[in-house]
Design a protein around this motif. Structure first.
Motif, PDB file in Angstrom:
ATOM      1  N   ASN A   1     -51.444  91.887 -60.531  1.00 23.92           N
ATOM      2  CA  ASN A   1     -50.707  92.994 -59.923  1.00 23.92           C
ATOM      3  C   ASN A   1     -50.318  94.038 -60.963  1.00 23.92           C
ATOM      4  OD1 ASN A   1     -50.887  91.587 -57.524  1.00 23.92           O
ATOM      5  ND2 ASN A   1     -48.807  90.791 -57.626  1.00 23.92           N
ATOM      6  N   TYR A   2     -49.876  93.561 -62.120  1.00 22.68           N
ATOM      7  CA  TYR A   2     -49.467  94.483 -63.188  1.00 22.68           C
ATOM      8  C   TYR A   2     -50.660  95.277 -63.709  1.00 22.68           C
ATOM      9  CZ  TYR A   2     -48.035  96.033 -67.835  1.00 22.68           C
ATOM     10  OH  TYR A   2     -47.802  96.780 -68.958  1.00 22.68           O
ATOM     11  N   ARG A   3     -51.800  94.583 -63.873  1.00 24.65           N
ATOM     12  CA  ARG A   3     -52.979  95.251 -64.428  1.00 24.65           C
ATOM     13  C   ARG A   3     -53.494  96.329 -63.489  1.00 24.65           C
ATOM     14  NH1 ARG A   3     -58.373  93.506 -64.452  1.00 24.65           N
ATOM     15  NH2 ARG A   3     -57.725  91.528 -63.544  1.00 24.65           N
ATOM     16  N   HIS A   4     -53.472  96.050 -62.191  1.00 28.64           N
ATOM     17  CA  HIS A   4     -53.971  97.022 -61.215  1.00 28.64           C
ATOM     18  C   HIS A   4     -52.876  97.949 -60.708  1.00 28.64           C
ATOM     19  CE1 HIS A   4     -57.991  95.306 -60.863  1.00 28.64           C
ATOM     20  NE2 HIS A   4     -57.442  94.113 -60.857  1.00 28.64           N
ATOM     21  N   GLN A   5     -51.609  97.665 -61.112  1.00 25.03           N
ATOM     22  CA  GLN A   5     -50.486  98.456 -60.611  1.00 25.03           C
ATOM     23  C   GLN A   5     -50.514  98.538 -59.088  1.00 25.03           C
ATOM     24  OE1 GLN A   5     -47.795 100.114 -62.640  1.00 25.03           O
ATOM     25  NE2 GLN A   5     -48.612  98.308 -63.664  1.00 25.03           N
ATOM     26  N   SER A   6     -50.834  97.411 -58.471  1.00 26.55           N
ATOM     27  CA  SER A   6     -50.948  97.365 -57.024  1.00 26.55           C
ATOM     28  C   SER A   6     -50.908  95.914 -56.560  1.00 26.55           C
ATOM     29  CB  SER A   6     -52.258  98.017 -56.575  1.00 26.55           C
ATOM     30  OG  SER A   6     -52.492  97.792 -55.199  1.00 26.55           O
ATOM     31  N   THR A   7     -50.427  95.717 -55.323  1.00 25.54           N
ATOM     32  CA  THR A   7     -50.480  94.399 -54.695  1.00 25.54           C
ATOM     33  C   THR A   7     -51.426  94.420 -53.504  1.00 25.54           C
ATOM     34  OG1 THR A   7     -48.540  94.950 -53.352  1.00 25.54           O
ATOM     35  CG2 THR A   7     -48.152  93.768 -55.422  1.00 25.54           C
ATOM     36  N   GLU A   8     -52.355  95.366 -53.501  1.00 28.93           N
ATOM     37  CA  GLU A   8     -53.296  95.495 -52.395  1.00 28.93           C
ATOM     38  C   GLU A   8     -54.113  94.219 -52.253  1.00 28.93           C
ATOM     39  OE1 GLU A   8     -56.905  98.475 -50.897  1.00 28.93           O
ATOM     40  OE2 GLU A   8     -55.998  98.696 -52.885  1.00 28.93           O
ATOM     41  N   GLY A   9     -54.211  93.735 -51.024  1.00 28.07           N
ATOM     42  CA  GLY A   9     -54.950  92.512 -50.756  1.00 28.07           C
ATOM     43  C   GLY A   9     -54.108  91.256 -50.839  1.00 28.07           C
ATOM     44  N   MET A  10     -52.867  91.364 -51.305  1.00 27.21           N
ATOM     45  CA  MET A  10     -51.982  90.214 -51.418  1.00 27.21           C
ATOM     46  C   MET A  10     -51.138  90.085 -50.158  1.00 27.21           C
ATOM     47  SD  MET A  10     -49.030  89.413 -54.255  1.00 27.21           S
ATOM     48  CE  MET A  10     -47.856  90.521 -53.474  1.00 27.21           C
ATOM     49  N   SER A  11     -51.046  88.880 -49.620  1.00 26.16           N
ATOM     50  CA  SER A  11     -50.259  88.636 -48.423  1.00 26.16           C
ATOM     51  C   SER A  11     -48.782  88.487 -48.775  1.00 26.16           C
ATOM     52  CB  SER A  11     -50.754  87.371 -47.714  1.00 26.16           C
ATOM     53  OG  SER A  11     -49.884  87.004 -46.678  1.00 26.16           O
ATOM     54  N   ILE A  12     -47.959  89.417 -48.298  1.00 23.72           N
ATOM     55  CA  ILE A  12     -46.519  89.329 -48.554  1.00 23.72           C
ATOM     56  C   ILE A  12     -45.917  88.113 -47.849  1.00 23.72           C
ATOM     57  CG2 ILE A  12     -44.310  90.527 -48.324  1.00 23.72           C
ATOM     58  CD1 ILE A  12     -46.217  91.793 -50.310  1.00 23.72           C
ATOM     59  N   LYS A  13     -46.435  87.823 -46.647  1.00 19.64           N
ATOM     60  CA  LYS A  13     -45.933  86.643 -45.926  1.00 19.64           C
ATOM     61  C   LYS A  13     -46.172  85.376 -46.733  1.00 19.64           C
ATOM     62  CE  LYS A  13     -46.584  88.536 -41.266  1.00 19.64           C
ATOM     63  NZ  LYS A  13     -47.291  88.372 -39.962  1.00 19.64           N
ATOM     64  N   MET A  14     -47.334  85.305 -47.370  1.00 15.90           N
ATOM     65  CA  MET A  14     -47.649  84.137 -48.177  1.00 15.90           C
ATOM     66  C   MET A  14     -46.691  84.021 -49.353  1.00 15.90           C
ATOM     67  SD  MET A  14     -49.886  81.645 -48.142  1.00 15.90           S
ATOM     68  CE  MET A  14     -51.375  82.213 -47.339  1.00 15.90           C
ATOM     69  N   VAL A  15     -46.360  85.139 -49.991  1.00 16.59           N
ATOM     70  CA  VAL A  15     -45.440  85.100 -51.122  1.00 16.59           C
ATOM     71  C   VAL A  15     -44.052  84.677 -50.666  1.00 16.59           C
ATOM     72  CG1 VAL A  15     -44.424  86.428 -53.005  1.00 16.59           C
ATOM     73  CG2 VAL A  15     -46.778  86.869 -52.321  1.00 16.59           C
ATOM     74  N   PHE A  16     -43.631  85.130 -49.491  1.00 17.84           N
ATOM     75  CA  PHE A  16     -42.348  84.676 -48.949  1.00 17.84           C
ATOM     76  C   PHE A  16     -42.361  83.168 -48.721  1.00 17.84           C
ATOM     77  CE2 PHE A  16     -41.275  89.128 -47.641  1.00 17.84           C
ATOM     78  CZ  PHE A  16     -40.016  89.169 -48.233  1.00 17.84           C
ATOM     79  N   MET A  17     -43.495  82.640 -48.276  1.00 20.64           N
ATOM     80  CA  MET A  17     -43.612  81.192 -48.087  1.00 20.64           C
ATOM     81  C   MET A  17     -43.520  80.462 -49.417  1.00 20.64           C
ATOM     82  SD  MET A  17     -46.622  80.944 -45.182  1.00 20.64           S
ATOM     83  CE  MET A  17     -46.559  79.152 -45.115  1.00 20.64           C
ATOM     84  N   TRP A  18     -44.174  81.017 -50.454  1.00 21.61           N
ATOM     85  CA  TRP A  18     -44.064  80.406 -51.777  1.00 21.61           C
ATOM     86  C   TRP A  18     -42.609  80.390 -52.248  1.00 21.61           C
ATOM     87  CZ3 TRP A  18     -48.156  84.201 -54.079  1.00 21.61           C
ATOM     88  CH2 TRP A  18     -49.411  83.878 -53.586  1.00 21.61           C
ATOM     89  N   THR A  19     -41.947  81.549 -52.092  1.00 20.60           N
ATOM     90  CA  THR A  19     -40.581  81.682 -52.593  1.00 20.60           C
ATOM     91  C   THR A  19     -39.635  80.733 -51.887  1.00 20.60           C
ATOM     92  OG1 THR A  19     -41.052  84.028 -53.013  1.00 20.60           O
ATOM     93  CG2 THR A  19     -38.750  83.328 -53.104  1.00 20.60           C
ATOM     94  N   SER A  20     -39.703  80.698 -50.561  1.00 22.07           N
ATOM     95  CA  SER A  20     -38.812  79.811 -49.816  1.00 22.07           C
ATOM     96  C   SER A  20     -39.111  78.350 -50.138  1.00 22.07           C
ATOM     97  CB  SER A  20     -38.942  80.071 -48.317  1.00 22.07           C
ATOM     98  OG  SER A  20     -40.276  79.876 -47.882  1.00 22.07           O
ATOM     99  N   GLY A  21     -40.397  78.014 -50.248  1.00 23.84           N
ATOM    100  CA  GLY A  21     -40.761  76.644 -50.575  1.00 23.84           C
ATOM    101  C   GLY A  21     -40.317  76.240 -51.965  1.00 23.84           C
ATOM    102  N   ASP A  22     -40.520  77.123 -52.939  1.00 24.18           N
ATOM    103  CA  ASP A  22     -40.107  76.808 -54.312  1.00 24.18           C
ATOM    104  C   ASP A  22     -38.590  76.731 -54.436  1.00 24.18           C
ATOM    105  OD1 ASP A  22     -42.731  76.706 -55.133  1.00 24.18           O
ATOM    106  OD2 ASP A  22     -42.795  78.788 -55.803  1.00 24.18           O
ATOM    107  N   ALA A  23     -37.873  77.578 -53.689  1.00 22.05           N
ATOM    108  CA  ALA A  23     -36.411  77.532 -53.710  1.00 22.05           C
ATOM    109  C   ALA A  23     -35.912  76.220 -53.124  1.00 22.05           C
ATOM    110  CB  ALA A  23     -35.834  78.716 -52.944  1.00 22.05           C
ATOM    111  N   PHE A  24     -36.502  75.800 -52.000  1.00 23.22           N
ATOM    112  CA  PHE A  24     -36.119  74.527 -51.396  1.00 23.22           C
ATOM    113  C   PHE A  24     -36.420  73.372 -52.344  1.00 23.22           C
ATOM    114  CE2 PHE A  24     -37.489  70.720 -49.115  1.00 23.22           C
ATOM    115  CZ  PHE A  24     -36.346  70.430 -48.377  1.00 23.22           C
ATOM    116  N   LYS A  25     -37.601  73.417 -52.962  1.00 17.19           N
ATOM    117  CA  LYS A  25     -38.003  72.354 -53.874  1.00 17.19           C
ATOM    118  C   LYS A  25     -37.054  72.258 -55.064  1.00 17.19           C
ATOM    119  CE  LYS A  25     -41.737  73.177 -56.160  1.00 17.19           C
ATOM    120  NZ  LYS A  25     -43.176  73.379 -56.446  1.00 17.19           N
ATOM    121  N   THR A  26     -36.663  73.406 -55.625  1.00 19.35           N
ATOM    122  CA  THR A  26     -35.752  73.408 -56.768  1.00 19.35           C
ATOM    123  C   THR A  26     -34.383  72.870 -56.377  1.00 19.35           C
ATOM    124  OG1 THR A  26     -36.915  75.336 -57.664  1.00 19.35           O
ATOM    125  CG2 THR A  26     -34.738  74.848 -58.568  1.00 19.35           C
ATOM    126  N   ALA A  27     -33.895  73.264 -55.200  1.00 23.65           N
ATOM    127  CA  ALA A  27     -32.615  72.741 -54.720  1.00 23.65           C
ATOM    128  C   ALA A  27     -32.695  71.225 -54.535  1.00 23.65           C
ATOM    129  CB  ALA A  27     -32.226  73.422 -53.413  1.00 23.65           C
TER     130      ALA A  27
END
Length: 271
Positions: A193-219
């Protein structure tokens, strides 16, 4: 008397919540890959999924299982690793079959367009694990080659662990490497994302799933007294996820000028 009267309700409720949390830990990590698997089967196109994600998760979870032999931790975490390994093997099997089929179809279309029907259509060159060619590492033509590689890595790592199991330093280092490898899973996506200065093609819903899952796992790690390595690297995973979400927000507010390159779909935490 009133407190005793509530015990019959609170005790089974607490047990039910514990079972639910354990089940979420065991199977929650594979949930984001279910729609990816179905999408690959539906489209017969695996270009949007990097098999290096499978490599990272296989290495991380094999090391985590070996760490368990030196220092026992929560059983759901052990079962989570087993389920994740099986899931990644299924993903590899599907991706390999689709890629080999598509390579053969491309050759067929090429020969049809060139009108060289007299020339036999040769299958794509077979790339094998036993070739030991670094240019084709983790890009082999048969699912069996991936299995051989995983078995070989497990055997070597298991033998080293067996010889060093009495060393507390080795065991703690092994545990740290296991969770650190998994924690770094989002870094290639962050760099892309940093190299292309873009998140084009990346699923935001998927990232939200990663974040919520990782937060639950850490807790879960923190509340259940998991080894320190798990908690520290879990927090690192959440920070990487939040950084990716921050990139999505920043690039959406200040989109770069359109570039002539093609979009790179990113349905997993890797390029």
């Amino acid at each position: 008397m009133e407190a005793e009267g509530l015990d019959w309700l609170l005790v089974p409720l607490h047990q039910l919540v514990s079972w639910g949390a354990a089940g979420a830990m065991v199977f929650g990590g594979v949930v984001p890959y279910i729609p990816q698997y179905r999408d690959i089967r539906r489209t017969q196109n695996a270009e949007g999924f990097s098999t290096y994600v499978c490599l990272v998760l296989l290495v991380a979870n094999i090391l985590r299982i070996l760490f368990w032999f030196g220092r026992h931790f929560e059983s759901p975490l052990l079962w989570q690793s087993i389920v994740m390994i099986l899931t990644m093997l299924l993903m590899l099997k599907l991706c390999t079959e689709v890629r080999v089929t598509n390579e053969l179809n491309v050759k067929r279309r090429f020969f049809a367009a060139a009108d060289t029907q007299d020339e036999a259509i040769k299958p794509p060159p077979r790339r094998s694990y036993l070739d030991f060619d670094p240019r084709h590492f983790w890009h082999w033509s048969s699912f069996g080659d991936y299995v051989q590689c995983v078995v070989a890595f497990t055997g070597v790592a298991g033998y080293i662990t067996y010889l060093s199991i009495d060393s507390a330093l080795f065991v703690e280092t092994l545990g740290f490497l296991a969770v650190l490898t998994e924690a770094m899973l989002g870094v290639p996506q962050l760099y892309r994302n940093y190299r292309h200065q873009s998140t084009e093609g990346m699923s935001i819903k998927m990232v939200f799933m990663w974040t919520s899952g990782d937060a639950f796992k850490t807790a879960y790690f923190l509340l259940n007294g998991a080894p320190l390595q798990f908690s520290v690297c879990g927090l690192l995973q959440v920070l990487v996820d939040l950084a990716i979400l921050g990139q999505a927000y920043a690039f959406a507010r200040h989109p770069p000028k359109p570039a002539p390159h093609a979009a790179h779909p990113a349905s997993a935490k890797a390029l």
